[in-house]
Design a protein around this motif. Structure first.
Motif, PDB file in Angstrom:
ATOM      1  N   ALA A 124      68.207  10.705  42.441  1.00  0.00           N
ATOM      2  CA  ALA A 124      69.095  11.626  43.130  1.00  0.00           C
ATOM      3  C   ALA A 124      70.523  11.120  43.056  1.00  0.00           C
ATOM      4  CB  ALA A 124      68.668  11.776  44.582  1.00  0.00           C
ATOM      5  N   GLY A 125      71.408  11.888  42.475  1.00  0.00           N
ATOM      6  CA  GLY A 125      72.812  11.511  42.428  1.00  0.00           C
ATOM      7  C   GLY A 125      73.469  11.794  43.758  1.00  0.00           C
ATOM      8  N   PRO A 126      74.368  10.929  44.213  1.00  0.00           N
ATOM      9  CA  PRO A 126      75.005  11.142  45.507  1.00  0.00           C
ATOM     10  C   PRO A 126      75.957  12.326  45.476  1.00  0.00           C
ATOM     11  CG  PRO A 126      75.981   9.275  44.371  1.00  0.00           C
ATOM     12  CD  PRO A 126      74.811   9.695  43.558  1.00  0.00           C
ATOM     13  N   GLY A 127      75.707  13.270  46.311  1.00  0.00           N
ATOM     14  CA  GLY A 127      76.648  14.325  46.598  1.00  0.00           C
ATOM     15  C   GLY A 127      76.998  15.307  45.511  1.00  0.00           C
ATOM     16  N   PRO A 128      76.036  15.848  44.741  1.00  0.00           N
ATOM     17  CA  PRO A 128      76.429  16.895  43.795  1.00  0.00           C
ATOM     18  C   PRO A 128      76.926  18.118  44.546  1.00  0.00           C
ATOM     19  CG  PRO A 128      74.037  16.762  43.935  1.00  0.00           C
ATOM     20  CD  PRO A 128      74.582  15.593  44.692  1.00  0.00           C
ATOM     21  N   GLY A 129      77.893  18.825  43.959  1.00  0.00           N
ATOM     22  CA  GLY A 129      78.442  19.995  44.605  1.00  0.00           C
ATOM     23  C   GLY A 129      77.445  21.127  44.681  1.00  0.00           C
ATOM     24  N   PRO A 130      77.804  22.185  45.393  1.00  0.00           N
ATOM     25  CA  PRO A 130      76.896  23.326  45.547  1.00  0.00           C
ATOM     26  C   PRO A 130      76.483  23.893  44.191  1.00  0.00           C
ATOM     27  CG  PRO A 130      78.776  23.508  47.030  1.00  0.00           C
ATOM     28  CD  PRO A 130      79.071  22.359  46.123  1.00  0.00           C
ATOM     29  N   GLY A 131      75.177  24.078  44.031  1.00  0.00           N
ATOM     30  CA  GLY A 131      74.662  24.655  42.809  1.00  0.00           C
ATOM     31  C   GLY A 131      74.488  23.682  41.663  1.00  0.00           C
ATOM     32  N   LEU A 132      74.935  22.432  41.817  1.00  0.00           N
ATOM     33  CA  LEU A 132      74.845  21.450  40.737  1.00  0.00           C
ATOM     34  C   LEU A 132      73.591  20.587  40.802  1.00  0.00           C
ATOM     35  CD1 LEU A 132      78.558  20.265  40.625  1.00  0.00           C
ATOM     36  CD2 LEU A 132      77.380  21.593  38.862  1.00  0.00           C
ATOM     37  N   ALA A 133      72.813  20.711  41.875  1.00  0.00           N
ATOM     38  CA  ALA A 133      71.664  19.814  42.056  1.00  0.00           C
ATOM     39  C   ALA A 133      70.684  19.910  40.893  1.00  0.00           C
ATOM     40  CB  ALA A 133      70.967  20.129  43.374  1.00  0.00           C
ATOM     41  N   ARG A 134      70.525  21.088  40.318  1.00  0.00           N
ATOM     42  CA  ARG A 134      69.558  21.222  39.225  1.00  0.00           C
ATOM     43  C   ARG A 134      70.006  20.453  37.989  1.00  0.00           C
ATOM     44  NH1 ARG A 134      70.238  25.622  35.360  1.00  0.00           N
ATOM     45  NH2 ARG A 134      72.190  26.788  35.706  1.00  0.00           N
ATOM     46  N   TYR A 135      71.301  20.279  37.817  1.00  0.00           N
ATOM     47  CA  TYR A 135      71.794  19.468  36.697  1.00  0.00           C
ATOM     48  C   TYR A 135      71.628  17.984  36.993  1.00  0.00           C
ATOM     49  CZ  TYR A 135      73.937  23.891  35.320  1.00  0.00           C
ATOM     50  OH  TYR A 135      74.141  25.201  34.977  1.00  0.00           O
ATOM     51  N   TYR A 136      71.974  17.592  38.208  1.00  0.00           N
ATOM     52  CA  TYR A 136      71.834  16.191  38.596  1.00  0.00           C
ATOM     53  C   TYR A 136      70.372  15.760  38.648  1.00  0.00           C
ATOM     54  CZ  TYR A 136      76.715  15.210  39.785  1.00  0.00           C
ATOM     55  OH  TYR A 136      78.070  14.964  39.719  1.00  0.00           O
ATOM     56  N   GLY A 137      69.486  16.695  38.895  1.00  0.00           N
ATOM     57  CA  GLY A 137      68.082  16.351  39.031  1.00  0.00           C
ATOM     58  C   GLY A 137      67.242  16.644  37.807  1.00  0.00           C
ATOM     59  N   GLN A 138      67.865  17.004  36.694  1.00  0.00           N
ATOM     60  CA  GLN A 138      67.081  17.356  35.505  1.00  0.00           C
ATOM     61  C   GLN A 138      66.408  16.137  34.908  1.00  0.00           C
ATOM     62  OE1 GLN A 138      69.556  18.335  31.835  1.00  0.00           O
ATOM     63  NE2 GLN A 138      71.222  18.067  33.339  1.00  0.00           N
ATOM     64  N   HIS A 139      65.349  16.385  34.167  1.00  0.00           N
ATOM     65  CA  HIS A 139      64.646  15.332  33.446  1.00  0.00           C
ATOM     66  C   HIS A 139      65.277  15.156  32.066  1.00  0.00           C
ATOM     67  CE1 HIS A 139      61.766  16.207  36.601  1.00  0.00           C
ATOM     68  NE2 HIS A 139      61.094  15.107  36.287  1.00  0.00           N
ATOM     69  N   VAL A 140      65.186  13.963  31.545  1.00  0.00           N
ATOM     70  CA  VAL A 140      65.704  13.675  30.217  1.00  0.00           C
ATOM     71  C   VAL A 140      64.567  13.162  29.345  1.00  0.00           C
ATOM     72  CG1 VAL A 140      66.468  11.373  30.942  1.00  0.00           C
ATOM     73  CG2 VAL A 140      67.400  12.369  28.858  1.00  0.00           C
ATOM     74  N   THR A 141      64.443  13.720  28.169  1.00  0.00           N
ATOM     75  CA  THR A 141      63.394  13.322  27.231  1.00  0.00           C
ATOM     76  C   THR A 141      64.027  12.587  26.054  1.00  0.00           C
ATOM     77  OG1 THR A 141      62.018  15.216  27.839  1.00  0.00           O
ATOM     78  CG2 THR A 141      61.552  14.140  25.729  1.00  0.00           C
TER      79      THR A 141
ATOM     80  N   ASP B  43      79.259  12.098  35.195  1.00  0.00           N
ATOM     81  CA  ASP B  43      78.557  11.851  36.456  1.00  0.00           C
ATOM     82  C   ASP B  43      77.171  12.462  36.457  1.00  0.00           C
ATOM     83  OD1 ASP B  43      78.970  10.420  38.963  1.00  0.00           O
ATOM     84  OD2 ASP B  43      78.548  12.374  39.878  1.00  0.00           O
ATOM     85  N   ILE B  44      76.997  13.580  35.779  1.00  0.00           N
ATOM     86  CA  ILE B  44      75.642  14.119  35.631  1.00  0.00           C
ATOM     87  C   ILE B  44      74.796  13.168  34.793  1.00  0.00           C
ATOM     88  CG2 ILE B  44      74.298  15.997  34.606  1.00  0.00           C
ATOM     89  CD1 ILE B  44      76.504  17.915  35.477  1.00  0.00           C
ATOM     90  N   VAL B  45      75.373  12.612  33.725  1.00  0.00           N
ATOM     91  CA  VAL B  45      74.647  11.628  32.924  1.00  0.00           C
ATOM     92  C   VAL B  45      74.223  10.449  33.793  1.00  0.00           C
ATOM     93  CG1 VAL B  45      74.826   9.995  31.006  1.00  0.00           C
ATOM     94  CG2 VAL B  45      75.749  12.302  30.760  1.00  0.00           C
ATOM     95  N   ARG B  46      75.142   9.956  34.612  1.00  0.00           N
ATOM     96  CA  ARG B  46      74.797   8.844  35.517  1.00  0.00           C
ATOM     97  C   ARG B  46      73.553   9.173  36.338  1.00  0.00           C
ATOM     98  NH1 ARG B  46      74.664   8.560  40.488  1.00  0.00           N
ATOM     99  NH2 ARG B  46      75.798  10.522  40.731  1.00  0.00           N
ATOM    100  N   ALA B  47      73.526  10.386  36.872  1.00  0.00           N
ATOM    101  CA  ALA B  47      72.405  10.758  37.734  1.00  0.00           C
ATOM    102  C   ALA B  47      71.108  10.871  36.953  1.00  0.00           C
ATOM    103  CB  ALA B  47      72.714  12.068  38.449  1.00  0.00           C
ATOM    104  N   VAL B  48      71.153  11.504  35.778  1.00  0.00           N
ATOM    105  CA  VAL B  48      69.903  11.681  35.045  1.00  0.00           C
ATOM    106  C   VAL B  48      69.398  10.364  34.468  1.00  0.00           C
ATOM    107  CG1 VAL B  48      70.442  14.088  34.519  1.00  0.00           C
ATOM    108  CG2 VAL B  48      70.985  12.312  32.844  1.00  0.00           C
ATOM    109  N   LEU B  49      70.283   9.380  34.325  1.00  0.00           N
ATOM    110  CA  LEU B  49      69.843   8.044  33.920  1.00  0.00           C
ATOM    111  C   LEU B  49      69.228   7.266  35.071  1.00  0.00           C
ATOM    112  CD1 LEU B  49      72.795   6.871  31.625  1.00  0.00           C
ATOM    113  CD2 LEU B  49      70.534   7.658  30.901  1.00  0.00           C
ATOM    114  N   GLY B  50      69.348   7.805  36.282  1.00  0.00           N
ATOM    115  CA  GLY B  50      68.781   7.129  37.439  1.00  0.00           C
ATOM    116  C   GLY B  50      69.641   5.998  37.970  1.00  0.00           C
ATOM    117  N   GLU B  51      70.947   6.077  37.784  1.00  0.00           N
ATOM    118  CA  GLU B  51      71.858   5.002  38.168  1.00  0.00           C
ATOM    119  C   GLU B  51      72.694   5.389  39.381  1.00  0.00           C
ATOM    120  OE1 GLU B  51      71.841   2.093  36.677  1.00  0.00           O
ATOM    121  OE2 GLU B  51      70.567   2.606  34.966  1.00  0.00           O
TER     122      GLU B  51
END
Length: 517
Positions: free
Chosen positions: A33-50, A209-217
């Motif tokens: 979970a990335g800290p504090g994504p803006g409204p509507g951005l949670a699905r990008y911050y929480g996406q899976h990466v293959t 910052d989205i990359v940071r979140a999907v990397l789990g950092e």
């Protein structure tokens, strides 16, 4: 500043603490979970990466090299417009060489080559080499920024390459530049007008910052060169608390970042004089003059000849708009091999100026192909889009003409380059946001050479003054752009690697001398 050649731009502890997962070399990883994504951005911050193979086709040599090095590649989705996360999306291409020293892993390090708009997917290969043992403690992450390389690329279909040129010697020559730059902007409007408003540094920082979140950092370390230093500083300012160890190499002053090159005539002229002295000492090899003044006279004669008539160099026609730019880019490194390469190029140009057959060296051939061939449009048009998207440029050609004329008095060769008009004067999309004001206290190690001709040492001092948590590592008595791991300065490499290993900045601003360990 449009490539690391001539021009070559990250606030602690905020948000929830999350566990740092061990990332597999392949497969699907759930994002932390990335800290504090803006409204509507949670699905990008929480996406899976293959993560998959990097090679795309049999002729993809970079992808093949990444695969051989154990890297894996992926694509993530980001919004075209971060203020409208429910709208159109684009993809961002990533590469990663995972840390091999898992017991001492620091985290992920985001890399950026500079430019703007230099593809960075292959940079983990370079970084792993010059980081040495400390590189094994990081996941080295390359990201092609939006509209670059494999990341939803933008290409304006320009018939030539790099748009930066000299204004020329006359008003008629300048007017031809006005027409050229207007045409380039119109081509971008026709081919890419719908995405141009979203080609800018702030949106790239949001993608990071989205990359940071999907990397789990929770936090990212960062290594950027030239424009990449500016991007890192903007990221640190926009997302406080989300950076760890940052190295900003060859940075400029963010207050003057934008579509107009500024403040580089003096350093470039000093570098030209230094190259001329080096070349004069090797007159037997290059035949360009036995004294510094004689070599400078040869350069001036070539420029005058190109103004009288375009020079024929192999299959290329080189005019008064390009010759000064070739000189401008050729003097920016004082290593013997760089100076020798440029001296060989000038020898070819001198032959062309005298009406003799002139066959370009491989280095000159590459420079001419890049600057004159439409094949480089996909590299240089997104660079222009980012410059024009970050800061507005004057729209009146007379502003540029006046600046060019005033600059000739003191800087007759380089002033008409740094003050010339560019496509941003006619850009169809004004910047959507104001440039980011850098006031962050984020810790960072800045690295700069005193003779940098692209992002000057004065500019590095400017950024250091704005980033209160930074230290400035100075390579004295050196003309270079891109220092750590690239120039061959053992003292710099050792100090940067010590910081990356410990996470502790020097107590004072350190200095290095060429060749010192």
């Amino acid at each position: 500043m449009t490539s690391r050649t001539f021009t070559r731009a990250l606030a602690r502890r905020l948000g929830a603490l999350v566990a740092l997962p061990v990332l597999a070399a392949s497969g699907t990883v759930a994002a932390a979970a990335g800290p504090g994504p803006g409204p509507g951005l949670a699905r990008y911050y929480g996406q899976h990466v293959t993560w998959t193979s990097c090679q795309q086709g049999s002729d993809d040599e970079q992808g093949r090299e990444l695969d051989r090095a154990g890297a894996r590649c992926a694509r993530i989705t980001v919004p075209l417009d971060h203020t409208r996360p429910g709208g159109r999306t684009i993809t961002i291409a990533l590469s990663r060489i995972a840390a091999t020293d898992r017991d001492h892993r620091v985290g992920a390090m985001m890399l950026n080559e500079g430019g703007p708009a230099e593809p960075t997917l292959g940079m983990p290969l370079e970084a792993r080499r010059y980081m040495g043992a400390v590189g094994a403690r990081y996941d080295l992450v390359g990201m092609d920024p939006r509209f670059v390389g494999r990341s939803t690329p933008l290409d304006c279909g320009w018939p030539g390459g790099m748009w930066i040129r000299s204004a020329g010697s006359t008003r008629a020559a300048f007017d031809s530049q006005v027409a050229l730059q207007k045409d380039l902007a119109e081509r971008c409007a026709r081919s890419s007008g719908d995405v141009l408003p979203y080609a800018d540094t702030r949106d790239t920082a949001r993608d990071i910052d989205i990359v940071r979140a999907v990397l789990g950092e929770r936090r990212l370390s960062y290594l950027g060169y030239s424009y990449g230093s500016y991007l890192g500083a903007v990221y640190a300012q926009m997302f406080p608390g989300r950076t760890d160890r940052m190295v900003l190499d060859s940075p400029g002053d963010p207050r003057v970042w934008g579509p107009r090159l500024t403040g580089t005539e003096g350093p470039s002229e000093r570098a030209l004089r230094a190259w001329a002295a080096w070349t004069a000492a090797r007159h037997g090899e290059y035949g360009l003059g036995r004294t510094r003044a004689a070599v400078l006279g040869t350069v001036a004669r070539i420029v005058r000849a190109s103004a009288a008539r375009p020079l024929r160099v192999g299959r290329y026609t080189v005019d008064e708009h390009l010759v000064p730019y070739l000189v401008y880019g050729g003097v920016g490194n004082d290593r013997d091999e760089a100076r020798a390469s440029f001296a060989s190029s000038v020898k070819v140009l001198d032959a062309a100026a005298r009406g003799e057959e002139a066959t370009p060296t491989p280095e000159l051939e590459g420079a001419l192909r890049f600057n004159l061939s439409g094949g480089s449009s996909a590299l240089v048009s997104p660079a222009a889009a980012i410059l024009c998207g970050d800061r507005a440029a004057p729209r009146d050609p007379e502003v540029y003409w006046g600046d060019v004329q005033r600059s000739r008095r003191r800087h007759p060769l380089f002033g008409p380059i740094t003050n010339n008009i560019g496509p941003c004067a006619f850009w169809p999309a004004p910047p959507r946001e104001q440039p980011t004001a850098i006031t962050t206290g984020a810790p960072a190690l800045l690295v700069s050479a005193t003779g940098d001709t692209a992002t000057t040492y004065r500019g590095a001092l400017g950024l250091h003054g704005l980033m209160s948590g930074s230290r400035l590592l100075t390579l004295r008595g050196t003309i270079a752009h891109g220092i750590y791991g690239e120039y061959g300065a053992p003292c710099v490499d050792a100090k940067v690697n010590a910081y990356l290993a410990s996470g502790t900045l020097p107590s004072r601003n350190p200095t290095c001398a060429p060749g010192r360990r």
